[in-house]
Design an enzyme around this catalytic site. Structure first.
Site, PDB file in Angstrom:
ATOM      1  N   PHE A 111     -10.302 -10.623  -4.440  1.00 55.10           N
ATOM      2  CA  PHE A 111      -9.541  -9.793  -3.376  1.00 55.10           C
ATOM      3  C   PHE A 111      -8.586  -9.225  -3.382  1.00 55.10           C
ATOM      4  CE2 PHE A 111      -7.490 -10.774   0.583  1.00 55.10           C
ATOM      5  CZ  PHE A 111      -7.516 -12.053   0.399  1.00 55.10           C
ATOM      6  N   LYS A 112      -7.644  -9.904  -3.894  1.00 55.42           N
ATOM      7  CA  LYS A 112      -5.933  -9.519  -3.777  1.00 55.42           C
ATOM      8  C   LYS A 112      -5.892  -8.192  -4.658  1.00 55.42           C
ATOM      9  CE  LYS A 112      -4.189 -14.163  -2.549  1.00 55.42           C
ATOM     10  NZ  LYS A 112      -5.629 -14.864  -2.480  1.00 55.42           N
ATOM     11  N   ASP A 113      -6.714  -7.964  -5.815  1.00 53.51           N
ATOM     12  CA  ASP A 113      -6.642  -6.699  -6.254  1.00 53.51           C
ATOM     13  C   ASP A 113      -6.765  -5.704  -5.281  1.00 53.51           C
ATOM     14  OD1 ASP A 113      -6.644  -7.645  -8.960  1.00 53.51           O
ATOM     15  OD2 ASP A 113      -8.620  -8.010  -8.854  1.00 53.51           O
ATOM     16  N   LEU A 116      -2.864  -5.142  -4.101  1.00 48.66           N
ATOM     17  CA  LEU A 116      -2.032  -5.015  -5.168  1.00 48.66           C
ATOM     18  C   LEU A 116      -2.102  -4.030  -5.886  1.00 48.66           C
ATOM     19  CD1 LEU A 116      -1.564  -8.809  -5.386  1.00 48.66           C
ATOM     20  CD2 LEU A 116       0.117  -7.185  -4.726  1.00 48.66           C
TER      21      LEU A 116
END
Ligand SMILES: *Cc1c(COP(=O)(O)O)cnc(C)c1O
Length: 462
Positions: A111-113, A116
Site C-alpha cells: 500500500f505504500k505505493d 509514494l
C-alpha cells in the site's frame, strides 16, 4: 492551508514547506491547522467517479492552491496510472458485509505505493519550480525503500539513496529495489543490521553539512503528503459502499499508524465511520495503549508480518494531538515522558479515543491459522499483514448491518515465507513482475561507517 506542529512550538508552514520539511523543529509532526469538511452532497457526488478524480477532490483543500488545479490533476492522474488495476484500489467482497480493500496493485505490491507514487511527483514539481535539487535518504528493511524508489525513479530533481542491511532483506524485497536501474537511484547495502542503517540516516539528517547546502528530504510516514494521499482510499471505498447515507467500519493492519490516521482524517472530513479496528502483530504498543492504557516501549519482536515490526508508532502522536484537543503542551509533555519511561494517557483523551477506535493483537501462530482459515472460507490467500486485519475485523465486527472494510496492505507474493509456512505452495508474482528474479541488479556494498556512506552520497548525487 497552514500546517502546525503537534508540539506547539515550531513555526506554521505552507503545504509546499511541509512536504519539503518532514519533522517539525520542536520534534513534533505537522498537521493541518484546520481540517476541511465535505458536505453530504459533496461526498455523495463522488460515488462512481474514477479514483484519480476522487483523489483530486479529497486532496485539493490540503494543497490549498499551492499547485494549480490543472497541474495537480495531471500529477494525480500520472501517479495512479502506474497501478495495474483499473479501479486502482478495488474492493473485494468476502461475505455479506466483509470487504477487502486491495491496496497492493501498485508497482511494488504494497500500500505504500499509493502515497509514494504521489509524493515523488509532488516533490519533483516543487523542486523544479524552485530551481532546486534534493537528496532523499532512507533506511529500509523492506516495503518503504522499494516504494520510495519506484516513486522517485522518474523525478529529474531528486536523487534517492536507500540503505538496506546487506544480506538481511528477502530476495524479492531486495530485487524490487536493486533492479531499478535509473540514474538517480542508488541502493546501498550496509554491512550491518537495519538499526545501523537507520542510525546513519538519522545522523545524516541531524547534520547535513556533508551535502554542502543541498536539501535532504525524508519520505517516511511522518511526511504529511503521505497521510494526505492515504485519506483518499477511505473516501473512495466508503462512497462505493453507500456512504454518506450509510456508515462503514474500517480495519487497518497498523504499525507506524500513518494508514489508520489517514482514515481518522477522512472521518473528520465528514465520512461516516462508526469504528476503526486497529490490528497489530506481536509488536502491540497500539493495542496495549488502547486496551490497557499501557503506553510504553517493549523490545522489538521479529514476526511473520515484518512491515509491522515497530517499537514506537510515530504517527500515533498525530492522533494524540486530536485526543488532547490540540493541546501541544500536553502532547509534548506526554511524548517526552514516554521517551524515558512507561507512560499513560489522561482519562479524557483516552475515552475520546475509545469512542472511535478498538484494537486487536495477532501473534504469528494465529497469522498462519488465519491464512488457512480465510482461504478455506473465501478462496483468497492473504498476505500476513492483511491476515492480522482479517482476524481483528472478525473479532471486532461491531454492528452487523455496517460493512467492515479490511485494508489489504500487501500482495501475498511479496511475503511468500508466511504463505508457505501456512501450508500453501506459494503465490506467483503478478505478470508484470514475473521476471523479477532474472533482472539485472545494481547496488553498492559499504561498511557501516557514517563517513564512508556520506562520502558516497555526496559524490554520487548529480
Ligand atoms: C507499512 C506497512 C504497514 C503498516 O502501516 P502503518 O501506516 O505504518 O501503520 C502494514 N502493512 C504493510 C504491508 C506495510 O508495508
Amino acid at each position: 492551508m497552514r500546517y502546525i506542529s503537534t508540539r506547539g512550538q515550531a513555526p506554521a508552514l505552507s503545504f509546499e514547506e511541509v512536504v519539503l520539511t518532514g519533522m517539525a523543529s520542536d520534534g513534533g509532526l505537522y498537521v493541518p491547522e484546520r481540517i476541511p469538511r465535505f458536505t453530504t452532497d459533496e461526498l455523495a457526488d463522488m460515488a462512481g467517479l474514477p479514483y484519480a478524480e476522487i483523489a483530486f477532490r479529497v486532496m485539493r483543500p490540503y494543497v490549498g492552491g499551492e499547485i494549480d488545479d490543472d497541474t495537480f490533476r495531471t500529477i494525480v492522474r500520472d501517479a495512479y496510472a502506474t497501478f495495474s488495476h483499473d479501479a486502482v484500489v478495488p474492493l473485494n467482497q468476502l461475505d455479506a458485509s466483509h470487504f477487502l480493500l486491495e491496496l497492493f496493485h501498485g508497482p511494488t505490491l504494497a500500500f505504500k505505493d499509493v502515497a509514494l507514487q504521489l509524493l515523488g511527483r509532488i516533490l519533483d514539481h516543487f523542486l523544479k519550480k524552485r530551481g532546486e535539487r534534493a537528496v532523499i535518504m532512507g533506511a529500509t528493511s523492506g516495503d518503504t525503500g522499494s516504494a520510495a524508489i519506484e516513486g522517485c525513479r522518474h523525478c529529474d530533481n531528486l536523487d534517492i539513496f536507500i540503505l538496506h542491511p546487506h544480506q538481511r532483506v528477502s530476495e524479492v524485497q531486495r530485487r524490487q529495489m536493486t533492479t531499478v536501474l535509473a540514474d538517480n537511484v542508488f541502493n546501498v547495502a550496509i554491512e550491518g543490521n537495519f538499526d545501523d542503517a537507520q542510525a546513519m540516516v538519522k545522523a545524516s539528517f541531524a547534520d547535513q553539512g556533508f551535502l554542502n547546502g543541498t536539501r535532504l528530504v525524508a519520505v517516511n510516514s511522518i511526511n504529511w503528503a503521505r497521510i494526505m494521499a492515504q485519506i483518499v482510499y477511505y473516501v473512495a471505498s466508503a462512497v462505493a459502499l453507500g456512504a454518506p447515507q450509510r456508515p462503514v467500519n474500517f480495519c487497518v493492519p497498523s504499525a507506524n499508524f500513518g494508514n489508520v490516521f489517514a482514515g481518522y482524517m477522512a472521518h473528520r472530513m465528514g465520512l461516516p465511520v462508526e469504528r476503526f479496528v486497529i490490528a497489530t502483530n506481536a509488536n502491540d504498543i497500539l493495542h496495549r495503549t488502547l486496551a490497557d492504557n499501557d503506553f510504553s516501549k517493549r523490545d522489538l519482536v521479529a514476526t511473520l508480518a515484518p512491515s509491522m515490526d515497530i517499537v514506537v508508532s510515530s504517527n500515533f502522536e498525530r492522533l494524540l494531538f486530536e485526543a488532547y484537543e490540540r493541546d501541544g503542551d500536553a502532547v509534548r509533555e506526554l511524548l517526552e515522558r514516554f521517551q524515558s519511561e512507561p507512560a499513560a494517557l489522561a482519562e479524557a483523551p483516552l475515552s475520546r479515543l475509545r469512542e472511535r477506535f478498538v484494537s486487536h493483537s495477532v501473534d504469528d501462530a494465529t497469522i498462519l491459522e488465519v491464512i488457512r482459515e480465510a482461504h478455506h472460507r473465501t478462496q483468497e490467500i492473504l498476505d500476513p499483514h492483511t491476515a492480522t486485519g482479517y482476524r481483528a475485523a472478525e473479532c471486532e465486527r461491531g454492528e452487523p448491518g455496517v460493512p467492515m472494510v479490511t485494508l489489504a496492505t500487501a500482495h501475498p507474493a511479496k511475503f511468500a515465507e508466511a504463505v508457505v509456512k501456512a501450508g500453501f505452495p506459494g503465490v506467483p508474482l503478478p505478470p508484470h513482475m514475473d521476471d523479477l528474479l532474472e533482472r539485472e541488479e545494481r547496488y553498492t556494498v559499504l561498511t557501516a561507517e557514517l563517513a564512508e556512506v556520506q562520502k558516497f552520497v555526496a559524490e554520487q548525487r548529480r
